[in-house]
Design an enzyme around this catalytic site. Structure first.
Site, PDB file in Angstrom:
ATOM      1  N   LYS A  41     122.069  65.174  92.036  1.00  0.00           N
ATOM      2  CA  LYS A  41     121.681  65.109  90.702  1.00  0.00           C
ATOM      3  C   LYS A  41     121.150  66.744  90.338  1.00  0.00           C
ATOM      4  O   LYS A  41     120.792  67.329  91.432  1.00  0.00           O
ATOM      5  CB  LYS A  41     120.916  64.022  90.298  1.00  0.00           C
ATOM      6  CG  LYS A  41     119.535  64.226  91.342  1.00  0.00           C
ATOM      7  CD  LYS A  41     118.688  63.097  91.262  1.00  0.00           C
ATOM      8  CE  LYS A  41     117.468  63.382  92.095  1.00  0.00           C
ATOM      9  NZ  LYS A  41     116.738  61.952  92.616  1.00  0.00           N
ATOM     10  N   ARG A 139     109.292  52.850  87.224  1.00  0.00           N
ATOM     11  CA  ARG A 139     110.398  53.562  86.414  1.00  0.00           C
ATOM     12  C   ARG A 139     111.463  52.510  86.218  1.00  0.00           C
ATOM     13  O   ARG A 139     111.225  51.350  86.166  1.00  0.00           O
ATOM     14  CB  ARG A 139     110.698  54.655  87.186  1.00  0.00           C
ATOM     15  CG  ARG A 139     111.476  55.744  86.459  1.00  0.00           C
ATOM     16  CD  ARG A 139     111.490  57.315  87.312  1.00  0.00           C
ATOM     17  NE  ARG A 139     112.386  56.903  88.374  1.00  0.00           N
ATOM     18  CZ  ARG A 139     112.749  57.963  89.363  1.00  0.00           C
ATOM     19  NH1 ARG A 139     112.085  59.277  89.375  1.00  0.00           N
ATOM     20  NH2 ARG A 139     113.648  57.702  90.474  1.00  0.00           N
ATOM     21  N   HIS A 168     112.910  52.202  95.040  1.00  0.00           N
ATOM     22  CA  HIS A 168     112.532  53.593  95.170  1.00  0.00           C
ATOM     23  C   HIS A 168     111.103  53.666  95.659  1.00  0.00           C
ATOM     24  O   HIS A 168     110.279  52.884  94.886  1.00  0.00           O
ATOM     25  CB  HIS A 168     112.898  54.394  93.882  1.00  0.00           C
ATOM     26  CG  HIS A 168     112.976  55.856  94.338  1.00  0.00           C
ATOM     27  ND1 HIS A 168     113.542  56.401  95.147  1.00  0.00           N
ATOM     28  CD2 HIS A 168     112.303  56.859  93.365  1.00  0.00           C
ATOM     29  CE1 HIS A 168     113.344  57.875  94.900  1.00  0.00           C
ATOM     30  NE2 HIS A 168     112.699  57.995  94.052  1.00  0.00           N
ATOM     31  N   ARG A 223     119.527  57.381 101.279  1.00  0.00           N
ATOM     32  CA  ARG A 223     119.681  58.162 100.212  1.00  0.00           C
ATOM     33  C   ARG A 223     119.105  59.384  99.972  1.00  0.00           C
ATOM     34  O   ARG A 223     118.267  59.938  98.983  1.00  0.00           O
ATOM     35  CB  ARG A 223     119.123  57.204  98.888  1.00  0.00           C
ATOM     36  CG  ARG A 223     120.083  56.837  97.909  1.00  0.00           C
ATOM     37  CD  ARG A 223     119.562  55.696  96.872  1.00  0.00           C
ATOM     38  NE  ARG A 223     118.127  55.907  96.709  1.00  0.00           N
ATOM     39  CZ  ARG A 223     117.336  54.967  96.676  1.00  0.00           C
ATOM     40  NH1 ARG A 223     117.697  53.717  96.931  1.00  0.00           N
ATOM     41  NH2 ARG A 223     116.094  55.064  96.261  1.00  0.00           N
ATOM     42  N   TYR A 267     102.448  92.963  81.516  1.00  0.00           N
ATOM     43  CA  TYR A 267     101.911  92.462  80.537  1.00  0.00           C
ATOM     44  C   TYR A 267     100.390  91.971  81.088  1.00  0.00           C
ATOM     45  O   TYR A 267     100.025  91.498  81.863  1.00  0.00           O
ATOM     46  CB  TYR A 267     102.543  91.336  80.288  1.00  0.00           C
ATOM     47  CG  TYR A 267     103.777  91.349  79.495  1.00  0.00           C
ATOM     48  CD1 TYR A 267     103.920  92.121  78.205  1.00  0.00           C
ATOM     49  CD2 TYR A 267     105.130  91.020  80.050  1.00  0.00           C
ATOM     50  CE1 TYR A 267     105.231  92.256  77.411  1.00  0.00           C
ATOM     51  CE2 TYR A 267     106.084  91.036  79.505  1.00  0.00           C
ATOM     52  CZ  TYR A 267     106.343  91.931  78.197  1.00  0.00           C
ATOM     53  OH  TYR A 267     107.669  92.093  77.675  1.00  0.00           O
ATOM     54  N   CYS A 314     107.606  89.025  84.424  1.00  0.00           N
ATOM     55  CA  CYS A 314     108.039  88.980  83.084  1.00  0.00           C
ATOM     56  C   CYS A 314     109.428  88.116  82.974  1.00  0.00           C
ATOM     57  O   CYS A 314     109.723  87.652  83.963  1.00  0.00           O
ATOM     58  CB  CYS A 314     108.456  90.420  82.763  1.00  0.00           C
ATOM     59  SG  CYS A 314     107.469  91.817  83.045  1.00  0.00           S
ATOM     60  N   ASP A 316     112.517  88.757  82.383  1.00  0.00           N
ATOM     61  CA  ASP A 316     113.509  89.377  83.276  1.00  0.00           C
ATOM     62  C   ASP A 316     113.294  90.371  84.304  1.00  0.00           C
ATOM     63  O   ASP A 316     114.262  90.975  85.030  1.00  0.00           O
ATOM     64  CB  ASP A 316     114.599  90.271  82.051  1.00  0.00           C
ATOM     65  CG  ASP A 316     114.715  89.357  81.005  1.00  0.00           C
ATOM     66  OD1 ASP A 316     115.206  88.270  81.097  1.00  0.00           O
ATOM     67  OD2 ASP A 316     114.308  89.756  79.870  1.00  0.00           O
TER      68      ASP A 316
HETATM   69  C1  LIG Z   1     116.745  61.979  93.825  1.00  0.00           C
HETATM   70  C2  LIG Z   1     116.601  60.584  94.317  1.00  0.00           C
HETATM   71  C3  LIG Z   1     116.704  60.275  95.777  1.00  0.00           C
HETATM   72  C4  LIG Z   1     116.690  61.548  96.628  1.00  0.00           C
HETATM   73  O1  LIG Z   1     115.367  61.953  96.993  1.00  0.00           O
HETATM   74  P1  LIG Z   1     114.870  63.254  97.837  1.00  0.00           P
HETATM   75  O2  LIG Z   1     113.433  62.949  97.886  1.00  0.00           O
HETATM   76  O3  LIG Z   1     115.479  64.245  97.429  1.00  0.00           O
HETATM   77  O4  LIG Z   1     115.432  62.671  99.445  1.00  0.00           O
HETATM   78  C5  LIG Z   1     116.817  59.159  96.204  1.00  0.00           C
HETATM   79  N1  LIG Z   1     116.783  57.890  95.093  1.00  0.00           N
HETATM   80  C6  LIG Z   1     116.650  58.299  94.008  1.00  0.00           C
HETATM   81  C7  LIG Z   1     116.796  57.059  93.065  1.00  0.00           C
HETATM   82  C8  LIG Z   1     116.718  59.593  93.394  1.00  0.00           C
HETATM   83  O5  LIG Z   1     116.351  59.550  92.161  1.00  0.00           O
END
Ligand SMILES: *Cc1c(COP(=O)(O)O)cnc(C)c1O
Length: 377
Positions: A41, A139, A168, A223, A267, A314, A316
């Site tokens: 992602k 979530r 998660h 994951r 700046y 800055c 750029d």
């Molecule tokens: C992004 C994500 C992961 C990966 O997490 P990391 O900490 O980068 O390994 C796993 N599960 C879900 C639901 C995520 O959104």
């Protein structure tokens, strides 16, 4: 590095062989048969979703995880055919495209499941789904104690195929007791479902931190995201897990100037030169994702030596003090993150200086910065 089609003197190098190495390192540590879904992602955490995904597919990755349908469609348009899970929510307008492009949907409420079932029926297809369980992330997800009834209702929908069940962890890096209690809740749900005759093929929960720290969170699929990119979720893990850095953020000196003691830089005039010195201007700034929080704090590498960022970053341009270097020339390569000679500036170091996590540092690097891909395998 191949000759590239850009004039910009600021770029990112992505070492795809390091992606391969990290994938294999993580895979080797898993029990035989454990599958791996890699999170790609957010443009593969800023690394380039198409190039990184192609590499992962070549390495044998079983599944890719995206945050939204558009990311999945980018992969499909680029002829990446492995299973893809949309980890985010979907709305009615996504249903047909999810099914048409064989993108697995995360399902977390009944009306959306009904919609997906209806659209799949009309298309004469099955919609592949993973059900997301909330065990404390708060979530997306069905609260774990209500999930068995919810899943039994889904089982009655003929055009859905329940392929996966997942949860998660909000604090696998900081709170072992809580994470263990989440694993227990998730296992209890799996058992309850099996007693009721529901066997879901894929069960998963482990992000990078849980993959590394909690074997009983592996189930039959892990994951990871971060570790694949060679980054560590906590500074304590640096050196403990053998991960190869993937991304280097580089630029070149485009201007050098002798500056007398007592003059101001950038700046707000937050830096006043303490001695006669040499100030280099770099063509990189917060518009590229080199964060403004690095003002007067960051350091870069020039000819194998650390040089401090002076004054504020800055949009750029950024100034560094190179007065202490034995030799410095226009066009010298500057490492903002990565290695030069025997020294390294880690993404984790930039994260620390910016009071954030490495995830955010790599996501900051903007589309203006060309990505150059290297694969030594
Ligand atoms: C992004 C994500 C992961 C990966 O997490 P990391 O900490 O980068 O390994 C796993 N599960 C879900 C639901 C995520 O959104």
């Amino acid at each position: 590095m191949e000759k590239s089609l850009f004039y910009r003197q600021t770029w990112v190098e992505i070492d795809l062989s390091a992606v391969g190495r990290n994938y294999r390192t993580l895979k080797k540590a898993l029990p035989e048969g454990t599958k791996m879904m890699v999170a790609v992602k957010a443009n593969a955490y800023g690394h380039g979703i198409v190039e990184v995904s192609r590499k992962l597919v070549a390495c044998g990755a079983d599944y890719l995880g995206v945050a939204c349908l558009d990311e999945a469609l980018t992969l499909r348009k680029n002829l990446i055919h492995v299973p893809i899970l949309n980890l985010g929510a979907f709305l009615k307008s996504d249903a047909a495209a999810l099914i048409d492009n064989d993108v697995t949907a995360t399902v977390t409420d009944y009306p959306m499941a009904l919609e997906l079932n209806k659209v799949a029926g009309a298309l004469k297809k099955k919609a592949k789904i993973h059900v997301k369980i909330d065990t404390g992330m708060g979530r997306l997800g069905v609260w774990h104690s209500e999930a068995d009834d919810f899943i039994l209702k889904l089982c009655a929908l003929p055009h859905l195929s329940i392929e996966g069940l997942y949860t998660h962890f909000p604090s696998a890096d900081t709170d072992e007791a809580f994470t263990r209690s989440q694993i227990t809740m998730f296992c209890a749900l799996v058992t309850k479902l099996e007693i009721k005759g529901v066997k879901i093929p894929l069960k998963h929960s482990a992000n990078t931190m849980a993959l590394v720290g909690y074997k009983d969170a592996h189930f039959n699929l892990v994951r990871p995201g971060l570790a694949i990119y060679g980054l560590h979720p906590t500074e304590a893990l640096i050196g403990k897990v053998d991960l190869a850095p993937v991304l280097s953020f580089k630029t070149r000196i485009v201007y050098l100037k002798n500056v007398a003691k007592g003059r101001s830089i950038s700046y707000g005039r937050t830096h006043i030169t303490k001695n006669d010195t040499v100030i280099a201007t770099l063509p990189v700034g917060y518009g590229d994702g080199y964060n403004r929080l690095l003002s007067n704090k960051g350091r870069v590498l020039v000819n194998g030596e650390f040089c401090p960022v002076v004054g504020v970053v800055c949009m750029d341009q950024t100034m560094i003090d190179v007065g202490h270097l034995k030799s410095v020339r226009l066009e010298d390569e500057v490492v903002l993150a990565g290695t030069q000679k025997d020294k390294i500036i880690r993404i984790e170091e930039l994260a620390h200086l910016c009071h954030t996590i490495p995830y955010e540092v790599v996501c900051w690097i903007s589309p203006r910065v060309p990505r150059v891909y290297i694969d030594k395998e």
